[in-house]
Design a protein around this motif. Structure first.
Motif, PDB file in Angstrom:
ATOM      1  N   GLY A  81      -6.936 -26.438  17.704  1.00 43.15           N
ATOM      2  CA  GLY A  81      -8.205 -26.190  17.029  1.00 43.15           C
ATOM      3  C   GLY A  81      -8.495 -24.701  16.905  1.00 43.15           C
ATOM      4  N   LEU A  82      -8.199 -23.943  17.954  1.00 44.68           N
ATOM      5  CA  LEU A  82      -8.382 -22.488  17.887  1.00 44.68           C
ATOM      6  C   LEU A  82      -7.437 -21.867  16.868  1.00 44.68           C
ATOM      7  CD1 LEU A  82      -8.745 -21.641  21.680  1.00 44.68           C
ATOM      8  CD2 LEU A  82     -10.529 -21.508  19.923  1.00 44.68           C
ATOM      9  N   TYR A  83      -6.215 -22.338  16.844  1.00 44.45           N
ATOM     10  CA  TYR A  83      -5.206 -21.820  15.910  1.00 44.45           C
ATOM     11  C   TYR A  83      -5.645 -22.020  14.453  1.00 44.45           C
ATOM     12  CZ  TYR A  83      -0.878 -21.571  13.246  1.00 44.45           C
ATOM     13  OH  TYR A  83       0.069 -21.273  12.307  1.00 44.45           O
ATOM     14  N   LEU A  84      -6.307 -23.129  14.181  1.00 44.64           N
ATOM     15  CA  LEU A  84      -6.739 -23.429  12.821  1.00 44.64           C
ATOM     16  C   LEU A  84      -7.923 -22.576  12.361  1.00 44.64           C
ATOM     17  CD1 LEU A  84      -6.478 -27.330  12.877  1.00 44.64           C
ATOM     18  CD2 LEU A  84      -4.940 -25.719  11.715  1.00 44.64           C
ATOM     19  N   GLY A  85      -8.548 -21.875  13.278  1.00 43.36           N
ATOM     20  CA  GLY A  85      -9.694 -21.044  12.912  1.00 43.36           C
ATOM     21  C   GLY A  85     -10.877 -21.894  12.484  1.00 43.36           C
ATOM     22  N   ALA A  86     -11.552 -21.474  11.428  1.00 42.32           N
ATOM     23  CA  ALA A  86     -12.735 -22.195  10.940  1.00 42.32           C
ATOM     24  C   ALA A  86     -12.391 -23.622  10.524  1.00 42.32           C
ATOM     25  CB  ALA A  86     -13.366 -21.438   9.778  1.00 42.32           C
ATOM     26  N   ALA A  87     -11.175 -23.831  10.045  1.00 43.42           N
ATOM     27  CA  ALA A  87     -10.747 -25.173   9.637  1.00 43.42           C
ATOM     28  C   ALA A  87     -10.540 -26.102  10.832  1.00 43.42           C
ATOM     29  CB  ALA A  87      -9.453 -25.078   8.822  1.00 43.42           C
ATOM     30  N   GLY A  88     -10.547 -25.550  12.044  1.00 45.62           N
ATOM     31  CA  GLY A  88     -10.326 -26.351  13.241  1.00 45.62           C
ATOM     32  C   GLY A  88     -11.591 -26.871  13.893  1.00 45.62           C
TER      33      GLY A  88
END
Length: 117
Positions: A65-72
């Motif tokens: 989720g952190l890796y996805l940024g805002a999309a996460g």
């Protein structure tokens, strides 16, 4: 920003729990962390490793989720809810300490993520 820091903290807590359950379970440090007798720790080592694996999946989901940024956003919310529910169950069935170590940080992170902090 604060939400992501808290999510990262929850992921780190779970990564450490993985290490405790999968590596240190049957050692003096594992005995102390989980209030185990050496006999019980030895007999339950395989079960603890399985439990550790599940905690690893929670940590991995939060990191994803952190890796996805805002999309996460949804990924972080889902995994934080999983951590909070698992923590509530653990606090009810194993010990109240879990409420403070697992549940409270997850709920704090969930609130911060939800509010966009």
């Amino acid at each position: 920003m604060t939400g992501n820091i808290l999510v990262g903290l929850v992921a780190l807590i779970h990564a450490y729990i993985v290490y405790l359950e999968m590596v240190l379970w049957d050692t003096p440090r594992g005995h102390k962390a989980f209030n185990l007798t050496p006999e019980f720790a030895s007999a339950s080592k395989v079960l603890a490793a399985n439990q550790g694996l599940y905690n690893g999946f929670l940590a991995a989901g939060l990191i994803w989720g952190l890796y996805l940024g805002a999309a996460g956003f949804q990924v972080k919310v889902f995994f934080l809810l999983c951590v909070a529910v698992a923590g509530l169950y653990g606090a009810a069935t194993v010990g109240r300490k879990i409420l403070f170590i697992q549940t409270a940080p997850a709920i704090a992170a969930l609130i911060a993520v939800w509010l966009g902090w």
